[in-house]
Design a protein around this motif. Structure first.
Motif, short mmCIF file in Angstrom:
data_model
loop_
_atom_site.label_atom_id
_atom_site.label_comp_id
_atom_site.label_asym_id
_atom_site.label_seq_id
_atom_site.Cartn_x
_atom_site.Cartn_y
_atom_site.Cartn_z
N GLU A 24 7.76 4.49 -4.86
CA GLU A 24 6.96 5.18 -5.87
C GLU A 24 7.82 5.66 -7.04
O GLU A 24 7.43 5.52 -8.20
CB GLU A 24 6.23 6.36 -5.23
CG GLU A 24 5.18 5.93 -4.23
CD GLU A 24 4.74 7.06 -3.30
OE1 GLU A 24 3.60 6.99 -2.82
OE2 GLU A 24 5.54 8.00 -3.07
N ALA A 27 8.64 2.77 -9.18
CA ALA A 27 7.49 2.37 -10.00
C ALA A 27 7.41 3.23 -11.26
O ALA A 27 7.17 2.71 -12.36
CB ALA A 27 6.20 2.49 -9.18
N TYR A 30 10.47 2.44 -13.63
CA TYR A 30 10.31 1.16 -14.31
C TYR A 30 9.11 1.16 -15.26
O TYR A 30 9.14 0.48 -16.29
CB TYR A 30 10.22 0.02 -13.30
CG TYR A 30 11.55 -0.25 -12.62
CD1 TYR A 30 12.73 -0.33 -13.36
CD2 TYR A 30 11.64 -0.42 -11.25
CE1 TYR A 30 13.95 -0.56 -12.75
CE2 TYR A 30 12.86 -0.66 -10.63
CZ TYR A 30 14.01 -0.73 -11.39
OH TYR A 30 15.22 -0.96 -10.78
N LEU A 31 8.08 1.93 -14.96
CA LEU A 31 6.97 2.10 -15.92
C LEU A 31 7.51 2.70 -17.21
O LEU A 31 7.18 2.23 -18.31
CB LEU A 31 5.89 3.01 -15.32
CG LEU A 31 4.73 3.39 -16.24
CD1 LEU A 31 3.82 2.18 -16.47
CD2 LEU A 31 3.94 4.55 -15.65
N PHE A 64 6.15 -7.31 -12.84
CA PHE A 64 6.02 -5.92 -13.27
C PHE A 64 5.49 -5.85 -14.70
O PHE A 64 4.66 -5.00 -15.02
CB PHE A 64 7.36 -5.17 -13.17
CG PHE A 64 7.19 -3.69 -13.24
CD1 PHE A 64 6.85 -2.97 -12.11
CD2 PHE A 64 7.35 -3.01 -14.43
CE1 PHE A 64 6.65 -1.59 -12.17
CE2 PHE A 64 7.16 -1.63 -14.50
CZ PHE A 64 6.81 -0.93 -13.36
N CYS A 68 2.12 -3.83 -16.02
CA CYS A 68 2.11 -2.86 -17.13
C CYS A 68 1.24 -3.34 -18.28
O CYS A 68 0.46 -2.56 -18.85
CB CYS A 68 3.53 -2.61 -17.61
SG CYS A 68 4.55 -1.72 -16.43
N ALA A 97 2.06 5.08 -9.48
CA ALA A 97 2.97 4.93 -8.34
C ALA A 97 2.20 4.78 -7.03
O ALA A 97 2.55 3.94 -6.19
CB ALA A 97 3.90 6.14 -8.26
N LEU A 100 0.62 1.29 -6.80
CA LEU A 100 1.59 0.27 -6.43
C LEU A 100 1.96 0.37 -4.95
O LEU A 100 2.00 -0.65 -4.25
CB LEU A 100 2.84 0.43 -7.30
CG LEU A 100 3.63 -0.82 -7.53
CD1 LEU A 100 2.84 -1.82 -8.35
CD2 LEU A 100 4.92 -0.50 -8.24
N ALA A 131 -0.97 -5.41 -8.64
CA ALA A 131 -0.13 -4.36 -8.08
C ALA A 131 0.43 -4.75 -6.72
O ALA A 131 1.58 -4.46 -6.39
CB ALA A 131 -0.92 -3.05 -7.97
N CYS A 134 3.28 -7.23 -7.28
CA CYS A 134 4.42 -6.53 -7.85
C CYS A 134 5.06 -5.61 -6.82
O CYS A 134 6.28 -5.48 -6.77
CB CYS A 134 3.95 -5.74 -9.07
SG CYS A 134 5.28 -4.92 -9.92
N GLY A 135 4.26 -4.97 -6.01
CA GLY A 135 4.76 -4.03 -5.01
C GLY A 135 5.71 -4.66 -4.02
O GLY A 135 6.67 -4.03 -3.56
N LEU A 138 9.06 -4.69 -5.64
CA LEU A 138 9.65 -3.35 -5.70
C LEU A 138 10.12 -2.88 -4.33
O LEU A 138 11.13 -2.19 -4.23
CB LEU A 138 8.67 -2.34 -6.30
CG LEU A 138 8.59 -2.33 -7.81
CD1 LEU A 138 7.70 -1.20 -8.29
CD2 LEU A 138 9.94 -2.22 -8.47
#
Length: 159
Positions: A24, A27, A30-31, A64, A68, A97, A100, A131, A134-135, A138
């Protein structure tokens, strides 16, 4: 007469980054990187290359970025973010977060609800899928193992 609130509700502090799991927190960080310009995006790309190597890093970076960009293109409103070095966690960042993390953990119902807070309902399923994809990246970057799917608790009260 309503009081004038200078902070948009999405930026209201709801905690700190240290309150979050590594996935989290990553996330949120990086956001912030993604929306802070090309220099911070390049730093993010380099972080991904260290974790994945050049080929896989590109896929993670694109995943990612897609997440976004989808939020930006289809969001109910722009996601409010705190500054790059801020230790605070904003409400919108927390929602992102948790989206994700729940998507990565296979908690599809929770992820869908969180996605519907960010985008209109008819786009929530698509955001949940992005998500989820992407998760997985991450989780690898943060060294987290995907948790086993939890059984439904007998009660929803935790404390």
């Amino acid at each position: 007469m309503r009081p004038d609130h200078s902070t948009p509700r999405g930026g209201v502090t709801v905690g700190t980054l240290s309150d979050l799991s590594p996935l989290e927190a990553g996330a949120v960080i990086y956001l912030r990187h993604w929306f802070s310009g090309s220099e911070t995006r390049e730093q993010m790309r380099r972080d991904f290359e260290v974790s994945f190597g050049p080929e896989m890093a590109e896929a993670a970076f694109e995943a990612f970025g897609s997440l976004c960009n989808f939020c930006a293109a289809h969001g109910r409103r722009p996601l409010v973010r705190h500054g790059m070095t801020c230790k605070c966690l904003g409400a919108d960042e927390n929602c992102f977060a948790n989206l994700l993390a729940s998507a990565a953990e296979g908690q599809d119902d929770d992820a869908h609800i969180l996605a519907s807070l960010i985008v209109p309902a008819h786009k929530a399923h698509e955001l949940t899928q992005i998500a989820s994809d992407c998760g997985v990246f991450l989780q690898q970057i943060m060294g987290a193992q995907p948790p086993q799917r939890a059984t439904r608790p007998l009660t929803a009260t935790l404390h």
